[in-house]
Scaffold this motif. Structure first.
Motif, PDB file in Angstrom:
ATOM      1  N   LEU A 175       0.958  -1.094  -0.198  1.00 50.01           N
ATOM      2  CA  LEU A 175      -0.167  -0.084   0.128  1.00 50.01           C
ATOM      3  C   LEU A 175       0.955   1.369  -0.026  1.00 50.01           C
ATOM      4  CD1 LEU A 175      -2.470  -0.593   2.620  1.00 50.01           C
ATOM      5  CD2 LEU A 175      -2.652  -1.120   0.292  1.00 50.01           C
ATOM      6  N   ILE A 176       0.608   2.236  -0.735  1.00 50.09           N
ATOM      7  CA  ILE A 176       1.334   3.551  -0.908  1.00 50.09           C
ATOM      8  C   ILE A 176       0.449   4.601  -0.632  1.00 50.09           C
ATOM      9  CG2 ILE A 176       2.635   4.770  -2.420  1.00 50.09           C
ATOM     10  CD1 ILE A 176       3.573   2.391  -3.959  1.00 50.09           C
ATOM     11  N   LEU A 177       0.885   5.518   0.222  1.00 50.22           N
ATOM     12  CA  LEU A 177       0.054   6.656   0.482  1.00 50.22           C
ATOM     13  C   LEU A 177       0.697   7.625  -0.183  1.00 50.22           C
ATOM     14  CD1 LEU A 177      -0.633   6.517   4.525  1.00 50.22           C
ATOM     15  CD2 LEU A 177      -2.050   5.992   2.611  1.00 50.22           C
ATOM     16  N   GLY A 178      -0.004   8.466  -0.928  1.00 49.50           N
ATOM     17  CA  GLY A 178       0.495   9.346  -2.178  1.00 49.50           C
ATOM     18  C   GLY A 178       0.612   8.888  -3.384  1.00 49.50           C
ATOM     19  N   THR A 179       0.286   9.639  -4.338  1.00 44.66           N
ATOM     20  CA  THR A 179       0.334   9.351  -5.835  1.00 44.66           C
ATOM     21  C   THR A 179       1.123  10.150  -6.638  1.00 44.66           C
ATOM     22  OG1 THR A 179      -1.720  10.481  -6.280  1.00 44.66           O
ATOM     23  CG2 THR A 179      -2.013   7.968  -5.631  1.00 44.66           C
ATOM     24  N   GLY A 180       2.202  10.920  -5.912  1.00 37.15           N
ATOM     25  CA  GLY A 180       3.031  11.648  -6.740  1.00 37.15           C
ATOM     26  C   GLY A 180       4.211  11.350  -7.161  1.00 37.15           C
ATOM     27  N   LEU A 181       5.294  12.100  -7.128  1.00 41.12           N
ATOM     28  CA  LEU A 181       6.727  11.848  -7.586  1.00 41.12           C
ATOM     29  C   LEU A 181       7.239  10.784  -6.756  1.00 41.12           C
ATOM     30  CD1 LEU A 181       7.868  15.513  -8.744  1.00 41.12           C
ATOM     31  CD2 LEU A 181       6.870  13.721 -10.222  1.00 41.12           C
ATOM     32  N   THR A 182       7.314  10.835  -5.451  1.00 43.08           N
ATOM     33  CA  THR A 182       7.428   9.949  -4.635  1.00 43.08           C
ATOM     34  C   THR A 182       7.332   8.518  -4.966  1.00 43.08           C
ATOM     35  OG1 THR A 182       8.012  11.709  -2.777  1.00 43.08           O
ATOM     36  CG2 THR A 182       8.301   9.391  -2.261  1.00 43.08           C
ATOM     37  N   MET A 183       5.892   8.487  -5.101  1.00 44.81           N
ATOM     38  CA  MET A 183       5.499   7.049  -5.282  1.00 44.81           C
ATOM     39  C   MET A 183       5.937   6.468  -6.737  1.00 44.81           C
ATOM     40  SD  MET A 183       1.924   6.144  -6.983  1.00 44.81           S
ATOM     41  CE  MET A 183       2.581   6.648  -8.691  1.00 44.81           C
ATOM     42  N   VAL A 184       6.305   7.406  -7.551  1.00 48.35           N
ATOM     43  CA  VAL A 184       6.911   7.100  -8.855  1.00 48.35           C
ATOM     44  C   VAL A 184       8.056   6.598  -8.591  1.00 48.35           C
ATOM     45  CG1 VAL A 184       7.632   7.698 -11.103  1.00 48.35           C
ATOM     46  CG2 VAL A 184       5.309   8.795 -10.290  1.00 48.35           C
ATOM     47  N   ASP A 185       9.106   7.105  -7.939  1.00 53.62           N
ATOM     48  CA  ASP A 185      10.424   6.705  -7.438  1.00 53.62           C
ATOM     49  C   ASP A 185      10.319   5.361  -6.568  1.00 53.62           C
ATOM     50  OD1 ASP A 185      11.587   8.631  -8.871  1.00 53.62           O
ATOM     51  OD2 ASP A 185      12.010   9.844  -6.918  1.00 53.62           O
ATOM     52  N   VAL A 186       9.289   5.221  -5.821  1.00 53.61           N
ATOM     53  CA  VAL A 186       9.225   4.148  -5.086  1.00 53.61           C
ATOM     54  C   VAL A 186       8.998   2.676  -6.082  1.00 53.61           C
ATOM     55  CG1 VAL A 186       7.955   2.772  -3.571  1.00 53.61           C
ATOM     56  CG2 VAL A 186       8.909   4.805  -3.095  1.00 53.61           C
ATOM     57  N   LEU A 187       8.043   2.995  -6.970  1.00 54.87           N
ATOM     58  CA  LEU A 187       7.626   1.727  -7.845  1.00 54.87           C
ATOM     59  C   LEU A 187       8.787   1.695  -8.655  1.00 54.87           C
ATOM     60  CD1 LEU A 187       3.878   2.796  -8.783  1.00 54.87           C
ATOM     61  CD2 LEU A 187       4.579   1.028  -7.501  1.00 54.87           C
ATOM     62  N   LEU A 188       9.812   2.745  -9.204  1.00 53.19           N
ATOM     63  CA  LEU A 188      10.784   2.342  -9.986  1.00 53.19           C
ATOM     64  C   LEU A 188      11.739   1.524  -9.243  1.00 53.19           C
ATOM     65  CD1 LEU A 188      11.060   5.755 -11.727  1.00 53.19           C
ATOM     66  CD2 LEU A 188      10.185   3.424 -12.589  1.00 53.19           C
ATOM     67  N   THR A 189      12.179   1.977  -7.917  1.00 55.83           N
ATOM     68  CA  THR A 189      12.888   1.305  -7.225  1.00 55.83           C
ATOM     69  C   THR A 189      12.721  -0.197  -6.835  1.00 55.83           C
ATOM     70  OG1 THR A 189      13.551   3.197  -5.984  1.00 55.83           O
ATOM     71  CG2 THR A 189      14.210   1.006  -4.741  1.00 55.83           C
ATOM     72  N   LEU A 190      11.257  -0.542  -6.533  1.00 51.81           N
ATOM     73  CA  LEU A 190      10.774  -1.720  -6.178  1.00 51.81           C
ATOM     74  C   LEU A 190      10.869  -2.673  -7.565  1.00 51.81           C
ATOM     75  CD1 LEU A 190       7.508  -1.191  -4.294  1.00 51.81           C
ATOM     76  CD2 LEU A 190       9.595  -2.152  -3.362  1.00 51.81           C
ATOM     77  N   SER A 191      10.710  -2.116  -8.752  1.00 54.72           N
ATOM     78  CA  SER A 191      10.753  -2.696  -9.784  1.00 54.72           C
ATOM     79  C   SER A 191      12.164  -3.374 -10.313  1.00 54.72           C
ATOM     80  CB  SER A 191      10.040  -2.049 -10.990  1.00 54.72           C
ATOM     81  OG  SER A 191       8.791  -1.890 -11.034  1.00 54.72           O
ATOM     82  N   ILE A 341       3.736   2.022   2.634  1.00 56.28           N
ATOM     83  CA  ILE A 341       4.725   2.955   2.486  1.00 56.28           C
ATOM     84  C   ILE A 341       4.366   4.287   2.089  1.00 56.28           C
ATOM     85  CG2 ILE A 341       6.965   3.513   0.644  1.00 56.28           C
ATOM     86  CD1 ILE A 341       6.610   0.473  -0.352  1.00 56.28           C
ATOM     87  N   ASP A 342       5.160   5.308   2.872  1.00 53.78           N
ATOM     88  CA  ASP A 342       4.690   6.652   3.021  1.00 53.78           C
ATOM     89  C   ASP A 342       5.285   7.509   1.962  1.00 53.78           C
ATOM     90  OD1 ASP A 342       4.133   9.303   3.485  1.00 53.78           O
ATOM     91  OD2 ASP A 342       4.364   9.321   5.667  1.00 53.78           O
ATOM     92  N   CYS A 343       4.453   7.848   0.810  1.00 55.58           N
ATOM     93  CA  CYS A 343       4.933   8.774  -0.070  1.00 55.58           C
ATOM     94  C   CYS A 343       4.177   9.905  -0.468  1.00 55.58           C
ATOM     95  CB  CYS A 343       4.885   8.134  -1.313  1.00 55.58           C
ATOM     96  SG  CYS A 343       5.801   6.426  -1.779  1.00 55.58           S
ATOM     97  N   THR A 344       3.937  10.555   1.000  1.00 54.75           N
ATOM     98  CA  THR A 344       2.997  11.903   0.894  1.00 54.75           C
ATOM     99  C   THR A 344       3.961  12.981   0.438  1.00 54.75           C
ATOM    100  OG1 THR A 344       3.324  11.631   3.450  1.00 54.75           O
ATOM    101  CG2 THR A 344       1.239  10.827   2.372  1.00 54.75           C
ATOM    102  N   GLY A 345       5.093  12.794   0.626  1.00 56.44           N
ATOM    103  CA  GLY A 345       5.848  14.129   0.119  1.00 56.44           C
ATOM    104  C   GLY A 345       6.292  14.664   1.438  1.00 56.44           C
ATOM    105  N   PRO A 346       7.375  15.816   1.179  1.00 58.77           N
ATOM    106  CA  PRO A 346       8.074  16.212   2.234  1.00 58.77           C
ATOM    107  C   PRO A 346       7.310  16.770   3.494  1.00 58.77           C
ATOM    108  CG  PRO A 346       8.760  17.235   0.319  1.00 58.77           C
ATOM    109  CD  PRO A 346       7.582  16.336  -0.099  1.00 58.77           C
ATOM    110  N   GLY A 347       7.478  16.449   4.634  1.00 57.77           N
ATOM    111  CA  GLY A 347       6.780  16.900   6.026  1.00 57.77           C
ATOM    112  C   GLY A 347       7.202  18.034   6.610  1.00 57.77           C
ATOM    113  N   HIS A 348       7.023  19.121   5.579  1.00 63.47           N
ATOM    114  CA  HIS A 348       7.418  20.565   6.126  1.00 63.47           C
ATOM    115  C   HIS A 348       6.595  21.014   7.229  1.00 63.47           C
ATOM    116  CE1 HIS A 348      10.143  21.547   2.959  1.00 63.47           C
ATOM    117  NE2 HIS A 348       9.349  21.071   1.973  1.00 63.47           N
TER     118      HIS A 348
END
Length: 426
Positions: A175-191, A341-348
């Motif tokens: 499960l991934i929280l967030g559908t932005g750029l971090t999610m994209v990188d995570v999927l690429l890393t996993l693949s 996996i938390d892909c919600t982006g930077p926690g400013h």
């Protein structure tokens, strides 16, 4: 000058200052000066999100990065292409080192953690005090903060920590929280590590980053009605222009004037933009390489990536799985997988980050009205509690988003570096 943070923003500011004859001390928590989190990846599947021809770190040398590629990695020297981010990290390191060699003694590197800022000095955890003519906070993007940060082994709270994703087995679903750029990188890393499972990604709107076109899109000249008046009218005009000229050209038209529009907006207009339009702005403004978009499309086609829209109601880890309760379409559903996996982006959050929270507590800084970050003046100086700017304290890069909004991508940060150098009268 004391620069807190040795990633892209801080390192390239130090280099630019040195070229103007100004000394600086560059303080970085780790020992990797230059790349920062974004460009420290060793995975060549992680590509730049901006064409190489637009990624020079120097305003007055637009071909600098492509020239570097031509010399060092000629197979990647395509101004229209999206080079691996690893190479960009090497480029930033080389630029910093070359500047140090050309201007000896003007850049001092210090490895350490800054725990406080007092006057014009940065205080390290060792007790060392480093003083300069001003302090610049260039601390980059912090880790996500949406998920619990405890020791639960089934929640990967920060996917950018070394080897964070190696625990995911090839056949595990995630499960991934967030559908932005971090999610994209995570999927690429996993693949890239042989993962064959399925991913369910959830965000409030369920929007994926859009793709760049095959070539750079020329900006259109935006008419006055696209730039002034109520946001609803501006949006209607932008949509009409997109149907005629293509949405990429419309976004390119907004790119050079985004800062001007943001700073001219009232607090109410900014709040409405953040509440209503920001998700759509983000996915159209911060695009991904066409080849990366094709990989996402393939995962969706293979039923290995499902995107859900909804609001997270709760996260419930157990011994071997994590459940996420999601509210969508006036109903509640529960998603479950072995990993979250938390892909919600930077926690400013300047109010709770120790370094900036202390500045707020002593009245040397304050939050902007929308709590996006520290309140800054147009030169990037921190505003004290009474609203007056502090002449000795500046913010650069992503933490300056409250004042400048677009301060994440290299083309925007290099412009801010030039503006800051001018503000410092160097």
């Amino acid at each position: 000058m004391v620069i807190v943070g040795g990633g892209f923003s801080g390192a390239m500011l130090a280099a630019r200052l040195a070229e103007r004859g100004q000394a600086s001390t560059l303080i970085e928590r780790g020992d990797a000066f230059g790349p920062g989190v974004a460009y420290s990846t060793s995975n060549d599947a992680h590509r730049l999100n901006v064409r190489a021809g637009r990624m020079s770190a120097v305003v007055d040398r637009p071909a600098d990065f492509v020239d570097w590629l031509t010399t060092r990695h000629p197979d990647q020297a395509d101004a229209n292409g999206f080079a691996p981010r690893r190479l960009y990290g090497l480029y930033v390191r080389d630029r910093l080192s070359a500047t140090e060699a050309a201007h000896p003694g003007l850049i001092r590197r210090v490895t350490g953690a800054v725990i406080a800022v007092e006057g014009r000095s940065a205080i390290l955890s060792t007790g060392e005090r480093i003083e300069g003519r001003a302090v610049v906070l260039a601390t980059g993007n912090p880790a996500p903060r949406t998920t619990p940060t405890g020791e639960d082994g089934r929640i990967i709270a920060n996917p950018w920590t070394p080897d964070a994703l190696t625990r995911v087995r090839p056949d595990d679903d995630v499960l991934i929280l967030g559908t932005g750029l971090t999610m994209v990188d995570v999927l690429l890393t996993l693949s890239s590590q042989g993962w064959r499972g399925r991913a369910t990604a959830a965000s409030r709107r369920g929007l994926l980053p859009r793709a760049h076109g095959p070539h750079h899109d020329a900006p259109i000249d935006l008419p006055p009605e696209a730039l002034t008046g109520p946001l609803s009218r501006r949006l209607a005009v932008a949509r009409r222009l997109a149907r005629t000229h293509g949405w990429r050209r419309v976004m390119e038209g907004y790119r050079p004037i985004t800062l001007e529009l943001w700073q001219a907006a009232t607090e109410a207009e900014r709040a409405r933009f953040l509440r209503r339009l920001r998700p759509w702005w983000d996915v159209h403004r911060h695009r991904i390489a066409p080849e990366i978009a094709a990989e996402l499309d393939q995962l969706i086609h293979e039923d290995r990536l499902t995107v859900r829209a909804g609001r997270v109601l709760g996260i419930e880890p157990s011994a071997d799985r994590v459940a996420v309760r999601l509210a969508a379409n006036h109903a509640e559903q529960t998603l479950s997988a072995p990993w979250l996996i938390d892909c919600t982006g930077p926690g400013h959050d300047a109010a709770t980050t120790p370094l900036t929270a202390a500045l707020i507590a002593e009245g040397r800084a304050r939050l902007d009205p929308l709590r996006l970050g520290l309140d800054l003046d147009p030169d990037g100086r921190v505003r004290r509690a009474d609203g007056t700017p502090d002449p000795d304290l500046y913010v650069l890069g992503p933490p300056a988003r409250a004042a400048f909004w677009e301060t994440v991508a290299v083309p925007d940060i290099r412009q801010r570096i030039e503006a800051l150098v001018r503000a410092l009268n160097v």
